[in-house]
Design a protein around this motif. Structure first.
Motif, PDB file in Angstrom:
ATOM      1  N   TRP A 109     -11.313  -2.973   0.881  1.00  0.00           N
ATOM      2  CA  TRP A 109     -10.264  -1.697   2.096  1.00  0.00           C
ATOM      3  C   TRP A 109     -11.598  -1.868   2.855  1.00  0.00           C
ATOM      4  O   TRP A 109     -12.790  -1.771   3.055  1.00  0.00           O
ATOM      5  CB  TRP A 109     -11.558  -0.629   0.593  1.00  0.00           C
ATOM      6  N   CYS A 128      -5.975  -2.498   3.279  1.00  0.00           N
ATOM      7  CA  CYS A 128      -5.847  -3.068   1.975  1.00  0.00           C
ATOM      8  C   CYS A 128      -5.894  -4.737   2.227  1.00  0.00           C
ATOM      9  O   CYS A 128      -5.263  -4.817   2.530  1.00  0.00           O
ATOM     10  CB  CYS A 128      -5.444  -2.766   0.450  1.00  0.00           C
ATOM     11  N   GLY A 168      -2.418  -5.331   3.697  1.00  0.00           N
ATOM     12  CA  GLY A 168      -1.471  -5.068   3.378  1.00  0.00           C
ATOM     13  C   GLY A 168      -1.122  -3.400   5.085  1.00  0.00           C
ATOM     14  O   GLY A 168      -1.518  -4.675   6.109  1.00  0.00           O
ATOM     15  N   CYS A 178      -3.690   0.864  -3.711  1.00  0.00           N
ATOM     16  CA  CYS A 178      -3.060  -0.823  -3.326  1.00  0.00           C
ATOM     17  C   CYS A 178      -2.670  -2.010  -4.150  1.00  0.00           C
ATOM     18  O   CYS A 178      -3.184  -1.575  -5.196  1.00  0.00           O
ATOM     19  CB  CYS A 178      -4.133  -1.592  -2.224  1.00  0.00           C
ATOM     20  N   SER A 228      -5.082  -3.942  -9.294  1.00  0.00           N
ATOM     21  CA  SER A 228      -4.865  -3.167  -8.480  1.00  0.00           C
ATOM     22  C   SER A 228      -5.617  -2.376  -8.202  1.00  0.00           C
ATOM     23  O   SER A 228      -6.679  -1.904  -8.578  1.00  0.00           O
ATOM     24  CB  SER A 228      -3.505  -2.228  -8.451  1.00  0.00           C
ATOM     25  N   GLN A 279       0.894  -1.448  -0.008  1.00  0.00           N
ATOM     26  CA  GLN A 279       0.232  -0.159  -0.009  1.00  0.00           C
ATOM     27  C   GLN A 279       0.746   1.573   0.285  1.00  0.00           C
ATOM     28  O   GLN A 279       1.938   1.337   0.565  1.00  0.00           O
ATOM     29  CB  GLN A 279      -1.191   0.377   0.763  1.00  0.00           C
TER      30      GLN A 279
END
Lengths: 112, 116
Positions: free
Chosen positions: A34, A91, A104, A23, A73, A6
Motif C-alpha cells: 500500500w 495498492c 491499481g 484491494c 486480497s 481497488q
C-alpha cells in the motif's frame, strides 16, 4: 486476466472517522503493498503484506493498519482520520521476490 | 536513507520529438533496481521500464530507453518519437529490499506534456 482492482474509487469522510479501503491483487500474485500519494507528490510506502502478515512498514502511525486474507486480497484501515490523510491510496501487487510491482488505479480519500 | 530526485517538475515537447527525463538517486547499496512509472489522468501507475543495477546494458522497451550511469547515480528516461498518449506524470523509483519486502522510493515526478 484482471489487473489490480481497488474499491471504492472515491470516498469522503470527516475528521475522526474510520475508513477501510480494499484491494484485489493481480491474478497469481501473493504480495500486496500500500502507498499513499498526496497531491503533487510521489507515492510513499505504507506497508507490505505477504502470507497474511505485515512484512515491512513505512513511516506511518499506528492509525494505519492492514490485513491480508487467504485469497491474497487486502484491506487498509485508517482510524481517527485527520485532514492530512486526504490522498490517493494506491495498492500494488507482486509475486514473491520478483521485483516488479503492478498498481491499481487507487482510492481517492477526502477528509473534511 | 535512499532518496530519489527528479529536477524537472514539468516538460513540454512537440509530438514526434525526443524527450529525456532526468533522475538521480542516493544509495549505499550495490545491488538494486530502478524503475520509471507513468501515471496518466486515470491515476494508475504503469510500469514503463526497469533496470537492474548489476546489468551494465541499458534497458530498452520499444520507444523508451534509459541511460543508467551507476557511478554518477543517474537514471534518465528517453522517449523517442513521442506520442500524445505519452502525456502523463512520470515517476522515477528505487527499489529497496528490506528483510524480504520490496519497497519503492519515488521521486517527486515530472509532468510531461506532448503537444500536437
Amino acid at each position: 486476466d484482471a489487473g489490480v482492482t481497488q474499491s471504492p474509487t472515491h470516498l469522503i469522510k470527516t475528521r475522526g472517522q474510520q475508513v477501510t479501503l480494499r484491494c484485489s491483487p493481480k491474478s497469481g500474485h501473493d504480495t500486496v503493498s500500500w502507498y499513499q500519494q498526496a497531491l503533487g507528490q510521489g507515492p510513499q510506502f505504507i506497508f507490505q503484506y505477504y502470507e497474511e502478515e505485515e512484512r515491512q512498514r513505512g513511516n506511518f502511525p499506528d492509525r494505519f493498519s492492514g490485513h491480508q486474507f487467504p485469497n491474497y486480497s487486502s484491506e487498509l484501515n485508517v482510524n481517527a482520520l485527520l485532514l492530512g490523510d486526504s490522498a490517493l491510496y494506491l495498492c500494488a501487487s507482486s509475486l514473491g521476490a520478483i521485483k516488479k510491482l503492478f498498481f491499481g488505479s487507487g482510492t481517492q480519500l477526502s477528509v473534511l | 536513507a535512499q532518496t530519489v530526485t527528479q529536477s524537472q517538475p514539468e516538460m513540454s515537447v512537440q509530438e514526434a520529438e525526443t524527450v529525456t527525463l532526468s533522475c538521480t538517486y542516493d544509495t549505499s547499496e550495490s545491488n538494486y533496481y530502478l524503475f520509471w512509472y507513468k501515471q496518466p489522468p486515470s491515476r494508475q501507475m504503469i510500469l514503463v521500464i526497469r533496470q537492474e543495477a548489476y546489468k551494465q546494458q541499458n534497458a530498452t522497451e520499444n520507444r523508451f530507453s534509459v541511460n543508467f550511469q551507476k557511478a554518477a547515480k543517474s537514471f534518465s528516461l528517453k522517449i523517442s518519437d513521442s506520442q500524445l498518449g505519452d502525456t502523463a506524470m512520470y515517476f522515477c523509483a528505487f527499489m529497496k529490499s528490506i528483510q524480504g519486502a520490496q519497497k519503492l522510493v519515488f521521486g517527486q515526478g515530472t509532468r510531461l506534456t506532448i503537444n500536437p
